[in-house]
Design a protein around this motif. Structure first.
Motif, PDB file in Angstrom:
ATOM      1  N   PHE A 138     -51.364   2.918   4.724  1.00 13.41           N
ATOM      2  CA  PHE A 138     -50.256   3.080   5.671  1.00 13.41           C
ATOM      3  C   PHE A 138     -50.490   4.323   6.525  1.00 13.41           C
ATOM      4  CE2 PHE A 138     -45.985   4.652   6.750  1.00 13.41           C
ATOM      5  CZ  PHE A 138     -45.473   3.525   7.369  1.00 13.41           C
ATOM      6  N   SER A 139     -50.216   4.213   7.769  1.00 11.52           N
ATOM      7  CA  SER A 139     -50.336   5.382   8.642  1.00 11.52           C
ATOM      8  C   SER A 139     -49.280   5.303   9.740  1.00 11.52           C
ATOM      9  CB  SER A 139     -51.732   5.466   9.255  1.00 11.52           C
ATOM     10  OG  SER A 139     -51.943   4.393  10.119  1.00 11.52           O
ATOM     11  N   ILE A 140     -48.927   6.470  10.224  1.00  8.90           N
ATOM     12  CA  ILE A 140     -47.944   6.568  11.308  1.00  8.90           C
ATOM     13  C   ILE A 140     -48.593   7.285  12.485  1.00  8.90           C
ATOM     14  CG2 ILE A 140     -45.787   7.672  12.007  1.00  8.90           C
ATOM     15  CD1 ILE A 140     -44.710   7.192   9.248  1.00  8.90           C
ATOM     16  N   THR A 141     -48.342   6.788  13.663  1.00 11.99           N
ATOM     17  CA  THR A 141     -48.934   7.396  14.859  1.00 11.99           C
ATOM     18  C   THR A 141     -47.867   7.620  15.935  1.00 11.99           C
ATOM     19  OG1 THR A 141     -50.910   6.081  14.410  1.00 11.99           O
ATOM     20  CG2 THR A 141     -50.815   7.204  16.540  1.00 11.99           C
ATOM     21  N   PHE A 178     -46.630   2.382  13.382  1.00 11.02           N
ATOM     22  CA  PHE A 178     -47.166   2.444  12.022  1.00 11.02           C
ATOM     23  C   PHE A 178     -48.157   1.316  11.807  1.00 11.02           C
ATOM     24  CE2 PHE A 178     -43.180   0.123  11.774  1.00 11.02           C
ATOM     25  CZ  PHE A 178     -43.557  -1.039  11.107  1.00 11.02           C
ATOM     26  N   ASP A 179     -49.144   1.607  10.998  1.00 11.49           N
ATOM     27  CA  ASP A 179     -50.190   0.640  10.681  1.00 11.49           C
ATOM     28  C   ASP A 179     -50.165   0.340   9.190  1.00 11.49           C
ATOM     29  OD1 ASP A 179     -51.328   2.134  13.196  1.00 11.49           O
ATOM     30  OD2 ASP A 179     -52.414   0.235  13.031  1.00 11.49           O
ATOM     31  N   VAL A 180     -50.261  -0.927   8.857  1.00  9.97           N
ATOM     32  CA  VAL A 180     -50.333  -1.348   7.463  1.00  9.97           C
ATOM     33  C   VAL A 180     -51.640  -2.086   7.276  1.00  9.97           C
ATOM     34  CG1 VAL A 180     -49.261  -2.701   5.653  1.00  9.97           C
ATOM     35  CG2 VAL A 180     -47.828  -1.535   7.327  1.00  9.97           C
ATOM     36  N   THR A 218     -55.752  -3.820  10.247  1.00  8.30           N
ATOM     37  CA  THR A 218     -54.372  -3.364  10.044  1.00  8.30           C
ATOM     38  C   THR A 218     -53.441  -4.139  10.979  1.00  8.30           C
ATOM     39  OG1 THR A 218     -54.499  -1.630  11.706  1.00  8.30           O
ATOM     40  CG2 THR A 218     -55.090  -1.004   9.460  1.00  8.30           C
ATOM     41  N   GLN A 264     -50.201  -3.472  13.271  1.00  6.20           N
ATOM     42  CA  GLN A 264     -49.487  -2.337  13.873  1.00  6.20           C
ATOM     43  C   GLN A 264     -48.145  -2.791  14.445  1.00  6.20           C
ATOM     44  OE1 GLN A 264     -50.533  -0.562  17.824  1.00  6.20           O
ATOM     45  NE2 GLN A 264     -51.095   1.194  16.583  1.00  6.20           N
ATOM     46  N   GLY A 274     -43.902  -0.942  15.373  1.00  8.46           N
ATOM     47  CA  GLY A 274     -43.174   0.304  15.564  1.00  8.46           C
ATOM     48  C   GLY A 274     -42.077   0.160  16.594  1.00  8.46           C
ATOM     49  N   ARG A 322     -52.670  10.222  14.461  1.00 11.24           N
ATOM     50  CA  ARG A 322     -52.394   9.358  13.321  1.00 11.24           C
ATOM     51  C   ARG A 322     -52.293  10.196  12.051  1.00 11.24           C
ATOM     52  NH1 ARG A 322     -56.941   5.230  11.552  1.00 11.24           N
ATOM     53  NH2 ARG A 322     -57.861   7.192  10.853  1.00 11.24           N
ATOM     54  N   SER A 382     -52.182   9.623   8.104  1.00 13.18           N
ATOM     55  CA  SER A 382     -52.402   8.581   7.099  1.00 13.18           C
ATOM     56  C   SER A 382     -51.770   8.964   5.773  1.00 13.18           C
ATOM     57  CB  SER A 382     -53.905   8.367   6.914  1.00 13.18           C
ATOM     58  OG  SER A 382     -54.480   8.003   8.142  1.00 13.18           O
TER      59      SER A 382
END
Lengths: 577, 194
Positions: A340-343, A388-390, A397, A399, A401, A574, A576
């Protein structure tokens, strides 16, 4: 009667024609204010262009910064690894010097091979002290390989191939010099060489740099290696790189003669051995390689004949590829994506509208598609998003948001008409983003069909965007790229029209959250890509260009359809997890 | 004042260029040069002085906005005047419909004005007389008398029939005659009083 009436015409014509009447001063004040409003809009247009240029410069600066950071990082990485190996070499050099001092004997070994000789090539003093030159090391390494195959001296370490007369010379020395005897015998039979090999392999990381050094450093490596030193009896060697003995390998005899003479200290220069039967015709030059000799018997040996070094070089060269493996592995770690990451992202969108006639719309009031094309100009649009990426696969991933997007459209001055709306007569202002109805603030009330001229206007639209896209990654962990495909839904939030009518009957900002002639949601298809530059596993810099094409028109129930399309350039960071 | 106007007229083209570039001082000079004449034009078309000032303001804004479209062919004053007339016409279109509002039978019974009375009237009196005309009549009267347009042209411009234009002009004259007679009576009473 008729004559009297025409006389009235003349009366008024002569009474008013060419005459003047001074207007009130407030008229000019009002004119000035109106001009200021118009120039304000003109300035806004001008600064919009400035914003465009600033945005482009910012992106370029970002790109240059990333490039510079990356270059600097790679350079530092290499320097760090080199510096780690360097102290070890310096220690070995120091140890060699200590050995030299303890033995008090220095043997200067002249190279009998040409510069292409793997052990001789580019052996300068710096190299001997551990300086790093990958190019040199490469050539030296290759030279070593050549030695292995063609060096006539090499057989010295391999008696079976001992065809060089110099070897014979050396062999003769062996008989009188225990060190000489010790050297070849050790190389051939002593397990020290094997030990050396083992040590080299074991110290793969440290030897990585050693391997990359020239022969001098290789020699230092030998000296550092206790087993080798014991094998070579701690010979301190000084090998002059680039020495040419003109093929006269008898120089060794000279040295050997000295050795036979029992000299505990020998001049490093062959020229210092006058009267010798086999003088080295070429003076010692350039770099030297030290070999520590702890034994009492000291002899000069043609460097090319020091098969120990040749062997070592062989091992070194052969271990080049092996030694590089750890580094390569380090650079080619398996690609890794966190789950998971947020950008947080900010993007600039360059928008244009595809305007087409709406054949299903029959009312003829308002502007046509051509009017809209002629009078409207899309300006820069901005989007601020939290994406956000899963991870769904090792390199894929999803994406999504939320984002906030606003765009501005400038509209040239144009003629608009009054229409009847809900029993009220208002001016109808059409644009690509729907329709506005304007009420004159003062002055005469319009009648249906009356026209008015607008000043330059600006229409602003605000949307909530919800993107969803699939991203496929390639590249490595440090710098990876991705391709992206998906779409986004744009949900209408608010629109503002800033306009005015000539004559100051209207000027102001009209804000609406209930749009007329505007779809509350329009969908975009999106394709694009991007780059992630990772500072570490958690933080990465993101730059992502993308194209968007509207799937449905932005407006509705209008004589024309407007399909926005855009190129966006997004930048973000990003994080993570 | 006259001298400065002469200088401006000599350098009119330069002044126009300055106005196009947004020089506020030049725009003010241009305004001072033409505003008095154009204000009288606006006064003739307007129903009141306030309306005339609004029209003048709107007209000058339009002049400054479209000044770059002036081709330097023909009289600049004519171009400015044309804009003022157009603005006035537009304002009247915004304001009212063009239809007769006066009972013609009643108007035909009025007496003709004599020359002595006419000579006493100044600019303000004449303008006041024009203001007393219904908008449609005033428009046709202005276009016919001051702009020199034919009834056919007026009809095309205003979107009315030629007959209506003639009728409106005739009615306008009749009303003016009546008003002049009233003024004549007032003057006579003042003279008798003195």
């Amino acid at each position: 009667m008729s004559g009297d009436l025409h006389h009235i015409d003349d009366l008024f014509r002569s009474g008013l024609e060419g005459k003047e009447e001074k207007p009130d001063d407030k008229v000019w004040t009002s004119v000035e204010q109106e001009l200021d409003k118009n120039s304000f809009i003109a300035i806004r247009k001008k600064y919009a262009r400035l914003r465009q240029v600033s945005a482009i410069l910012l992106i370029l600066l970002l790109g240059v910064t990333i490039f510079a950071l990356r270059t600097s990082f790679t350079f530092n990485l290499e320097n760090n690894s080199e510096q780690k190996a360097l102290p070890a070499q310096q220690k070995s050099t120091d140890a060699n010097k200590a050995d030299k001092k303890s033995s008090g004997i220095t043997v200067e070994i002249k190279s009998t091979k040409d510069k292409a000789d793997g052990l001789n090539g580019n052996k300068n003093t710096e190299a001997a002290s551990g300086s790093i030159d990958n190019k040199k090391s490469e050539s030296n390494a290759s030279g070593v390989i050549e030695n292995k195959n063609v060096d006539p001296v090499a057989p010295e370490l391999n008696p079976n191939k001992n065809t060089n007369p110099a070897t014979t010379e050396l062999s003769s020395n062996k008989s009188s010099n225990p060190a000489t005897t010790e050297l070849p015998s050790n190389k051939n039979s002593n397990p020290a060489a094997t030990e050396l090999t083992r040590n080299r392999n074991a110290e793969s990381t440290a030897s990585d740099l050693t391997r990359n050094n020239n022969v001098g450093s290789t020699t230092s490596g030998i000296a550092r290696n206790k087993s080798v030193r014991s094998t070579t009896s701690g010979i301190t060697r000084k090998a002059d790189a680039g020495n040419e003995l003109n093929g006269n390998k008898n120089a060794i005899s000279t040295r050997n003669n000295k050795s036979k003479a029992g000299a505990n200290s020998l001049s490093a220069d062959n020229a210092a051995t006058p009267g010798s039967d086999n003088l080295i015709t070429a003076p010692a030059e350039l770099a030297t390689v030290d070999l520590s000799i702890t034994g009492l018997s000291i002899f000069s040996v043609d460097q090319s004949k020091i098969s120990a070094e040749n062997e070592l070089s062989k091992m070194t060269s052969s271990s080049n590829s092996q030694a590089s493996i750890p580094v390569k592995n380090k650079k080619h770690q398996p690609f890794y994506l966190t789950r998971f990451s947020i950008t947080p992202t900010a993007s600039i969108n360059f928008i244009s509208n595809s305007i087409s006639e709406n054949s299903s719309h029959y009312p003829t009031t308002g502007n046509t598609a051509d009017d809209i094309k002629r009078t409207e100009e899309e300006k820069l649009s901005y989007t601020y998003s939290l994406l956000f990426d899963v991870k769904v696969a090792p390199r894929i991933t999803i994406q999504s948001g939320l984002g906030y997007m606003f765009k501005t459209t400038y509209i040239e001055p144009k003629e608009i008409s009054a229409v009847k709306v809900n029993d009220k007569i208002k001016y109808q202002f059409d644009c690509s983003a729907g329709r506005y109805y304007l009420n004159p603030k003062y002055g005469t009330w319009p009648r249906v069909g009356d026209n008015a001229y607008t000043i330059a206007s600006a229409n602003e639209l605000e949307y909530l965007t919800v993107p969803i896209a699939v991203k496929y990654y390639f590249g490595n962990n440090k710098l990876n790229f991705y391709a992206l495909a998906g779409g986004d839904a744009n949900i209408f939030l608010k629109q503002n029209l800033t306009t005015g009518l000539y004559g100051a009957s209207y000027y102001g900002k009209k804000t609406s959250t209930e749009p007329i002639g505007l779809n509350k949601v329009y969908m975009n298809a999106m394709i694009g890509g991007g780059i992630y530059y990772s500072f570490n596993r958690r933080i990465a810099l993101n730059l992502a260009p993308a194209f968007r094409f509207a799937l449905n028109p932005i407006n509705k129930d209008m004589p024309f359809n407007a399909y926005p399309k855009s190129f966006s350039l997004a930048g973000g960071v990003r994080v993570s997890f | 004042m006259e001298e400065s106007r002469y200088i401006f007229l000599e350098n009119l083209n330069q002044l126009i260029e300055e106005c196009i570039s947004g020089n506020r001082l030049a725009q003010n000079r241009l305004y001072n040069l033409f505003a008095p004449k154009m204000f009288l034009v606006c006064l003739r078309y307007a129903a009141s002085r306030d309306e005339a000032e609004e029209a003048l303001q709107e007209g000058f804004i339009r002049i400054y906005t479209h000044l770059s479209q002036y081709r330097h062919t023909g009289s600049f004053e004519g171009w400015v005047r044309r804009i003022m007339v157009n603005v006035s016409l537009q304002r009247y279109r915004d304001k009212t419909r063009l239809y007769p509002v006066v009972n013609l039978e009643e108007q035909h019974s009025t007496h003709a004005a004599n020359n002595e009375t006419l000579s006493r009237l100044g600019v303000k009196d004449l303008i006041n007389l024009v203001h007393k005309l219904p908008p449609a009549y005033r428009l046709v009267f202005n276009l016919y008398v001051f702009e020199g347009m034919k009834h056919r042209e007026i009809a095309e411009l205003l979107g009315i029939s030629e007959g209506t234009s003639k009728s409106n002009l005739s009615d306008a004259r009749t009303i003016l005659q009546k008003e002049i007679m009233k003024l004549n009576q007032v003057f006579d009473q003042k003279l008798n009083f003195l």
